[in-house]
Motif scaffolding. Sequence first.
Motif, short mmCIF file in Angstrom:
data_model
loop_
_atom_site.label_atom_id
_atom_site.label_comp_id
_atom_site.label_asym_id
_atom_site.label_seq_id
_atom_site.Cartn_x
_atom_site.Cartn_y
_atom_site.Cartn_z
N LYS A 134 0.84 -1.20 0.00
CA LYS A 134 0.00 0.00 0.00
C LYS A 134 0.88 1.25 0.00
CE LYS A 134 -4.05 1.93 0.11
NZ LYS A 134 -4.90 1.93 -1.04
N VAL A 135 1.97 1.24 0.77
CA VAL A 135 2.90 2.37 0.82
C VAL A 135 3.51 2.57 -0.56
CG1 VAL A 135 5.14 3.13 1.73
CG2 VAL A 135 3.40 2.22 3.28
N GLN A 136 3.91 1.49 -1.22
CA GLN A 136 4.48 1.60 -2.57
C GLN A 136 3.46 2.18 -3.55
OE1 GLN A 136 5.87 -2.40 -3.38
NE2 GLN A 136 8.02 -1.78 -3.07
N GLU A 137 2.23 1.74 -3.41
CA GLU A 137 1.18 2.27 -4.28
C GLU A 137 1.02 3.78 -4.05
OE1 GLU A 137 -2.51 0.16 -3.71
OE2 GLU A 137 -1.62 -1.75 -4.28
N LEU A 138 1.01 4.16 -2.76
CA LEU A 138 0.86 5.59 -2.44
C LEU A 138 2.07 6.39 -2.93
CD1 LEU A 138 -0.69 5.34 1.15
CD2 LEU A 138 -1.83 6.08 -0.95
N GLU A 139 3.28 5.83 -2.74
CA GLU A 139 4.47 6.52 -3.22
C GLU A 139 4.44 6.65 -4.75
OE1 GLU A 139 7.59 4.13 -1.52
OE2 GLU A 139 7.83 5.50 0.19
N SER A 140 3.98 5.58 -5.41
CA SER A 140 3.86 5.60 -6.87
C SER A 140 2.86 6.67 -7.29
CB SER A 140 3.43 4.22 -7.36
OG SER A 140 3.19 4.25 -8.73
N GLN A 141 1.76 6.74 -6.53
CA GLN A 141 0.74 7.75 -6.82
C GLN A 141 1.30 9.17 -6.62
OE1 GLN A 141 -2.72 7.00 -4.42
NE2 GLN A 141 -4.09 7.11 -6.19
N VAL A 142 2.08 9.32 -5.54
CA VAL A 142 2.70 10.63 -5.26
C VAL A 142 3.62 11.02 -6.42
CG1 VAL A 142 4.36 11.81 -3.78
CG2 VAL A 142 2.47 10.54 -2.76
N ASP A 143 4.46 10.06 -6.87
CA ASP A 143 5.36 10.35 -7.99
C ASP A 143 4.56 10.73 -9.24
OD1 ASP A 143 7.60 9.88 -6.47
OD2 ASP A 143 7.87 7.80 -7.16
N LYS A 144 3.52 9.97 -9.49
CA LYS A 144 2.68 10.24 -10.66
C LYS A 144 2.06 11.63 -10.55
CE LYS A 144 -1.34 8.37 -13.07
NZ LYS A 144 -2.42 7.39 -13.03
N LEU A 145 1.56 11.98 -9.37
CA LEU A 145 0.95 13.29 -9.17
C LEU A 145 1.97 14.42 -9.28
CD1 LEU A 145 -1.55 12.45 -6.27
CD2 LEU A 145 -2.12 13.01 -8.65
N LYS A 146 3.20 14.14 -8.80
CA LYS A 146 4.28 15.15 -8.93
C LYS A 146 4.57 15.41 -10.41
CE LYS A 146 6.85 14.53 -4.61
NZ LYS A 146 8.11 14.05 -4.02
N LYS A 147 4.69 14.33 -11.20
CA LYS A 147 4.95 14.48 -12.63
C LYS A 147 3.80 15.22 -13.30
CE LYS A 147 7.91 10.44 -13.17
NZ LYS A 147 8.02 9.09 -13.70
N GLU A 148 2.59 14.86 -12.92
CA GLU A 148 1.40 15.52 -13.50
C GLU A 148 1.40 17.00 -13.14
OE1 GLU A 148 -3.37 15.20 -12.93
OE2 GLU A 148 -2.28 13.29 -13.06
N ARG A 149 1.76 17.30 -11.88
CA ARG A 149 1.81 18.70 -11.44
C ARG A 149 2.87 19.47 -12.23
NH1 ARG A 149 4.51 22.13 -8.47
NH2 ARG A 149 6.02 20.68 -7.62
N GLN A 150 4.03 18.83 -12.44
CA GLN A 150 5.09 19.48 -13.23
C GLN A 150 4.62 19.76 -14.66
OE1 GLN A 150 8.31 16.68 -12.81
NE2 GLN A 150 9.25 17.82 -11.11
N GLN A 151 3.92 18.78 -15.25
CA GLN A 151 3.41 18.96 -16.61
C GLN A 151 2.41 20.12 -16.65
OE1 GLN A 151 1.89 15.05 -17.56
NE2 GLN A 151 3.77 14.45 -18.60
N ARG A 152 1.52 20.14 -15.67
CA ARG A 152 0.52 21.21 -15.63
C ARG A 152 1.17 22.57 -15.37
NH1 ARG A 152 -5.31 19.06 -14.07
NH2 ARG A 152 -5.09 17.03 -15.06
N GLN A 153 2.21 22.56 -14.53
CA GLN A 153 2.94 23.81 -14.28
C GLN A 153 3.59 24.29 -15.57
OE1 GLN A 153 2.92 25.57 -11.43
NE2 GLN A 153 4.17 27.17 -12.40
N PHE A 154 4.18 23.37 -16.31
CA PHE A 154 4.79 23.72 -17.59
C PHE A 154 3.73 24.25 -18.56
CE2 PHE A 154 6.05 22.56 -21.93
CZ PHE A 154 7.20 23.31 -22.04
N GLN A 155 2.56 23.57 -18.60
CA GLN A 155 1.47 24.04 -19.46
C GLN A 155 1.01 25.44 -19.06
OE1 GLN A 155 -1.44 20.90 -18.95
NE2 GLN A 155 -0.84 19.86 -20.85
N LEU A 156 0.89 25.65 -17.76
CA LEU A 156 0.48 26.95 -17.25
C LEU A 156 1.47 28.03 -17.66
CD1 LEU A 156 -1.36 28.74 -15.51
CD2 LEU A 156 0.02 28.08 -13.54
#
Length: 120
Positions: free
Chosen positions: A19-41
């Motif tokens: 479950k921790v790995q899943e959450l960490e994976s989700q956090v990484d995914k969300l970080k990448k998504e945030r970076q992409q959105r920041q770049f788009q912004l």
Amino acid sequence: MSWALEEWKEGLSTRVLQKVQELESQVDKLKKERQQRQFQLESLEAALQKQKQKVENEKSEGATLKRENQNLMELCDSLEKAKQKISHDLQVKESQVNFQSGQLNSSKKQIERLEQELKR
């Protein structure tokens, strides 16, 4: 240093670790998504600034063209007035020429008459 980050996981059950790995994976995914959105912004903000600058330039060009148009209209009015004055002056001079031409013809006829009288 990553070993220190991993130390707290020791002793956790496999299910919790998963479950921790899943959450960490989700956090990484969300970080990448945030970076992409920041770049788009940032890209959109840059495009917006570019469009704003373009609009300002076009407004400035529009104002310049409006002034130039006004100057040209004033010049046309001035030229039209000058043309009318010249046209009027020409009519006056043509009238004077016609009058003097009539006087000349009249004088010529009078001279011819007087010459005829002299010959008699």
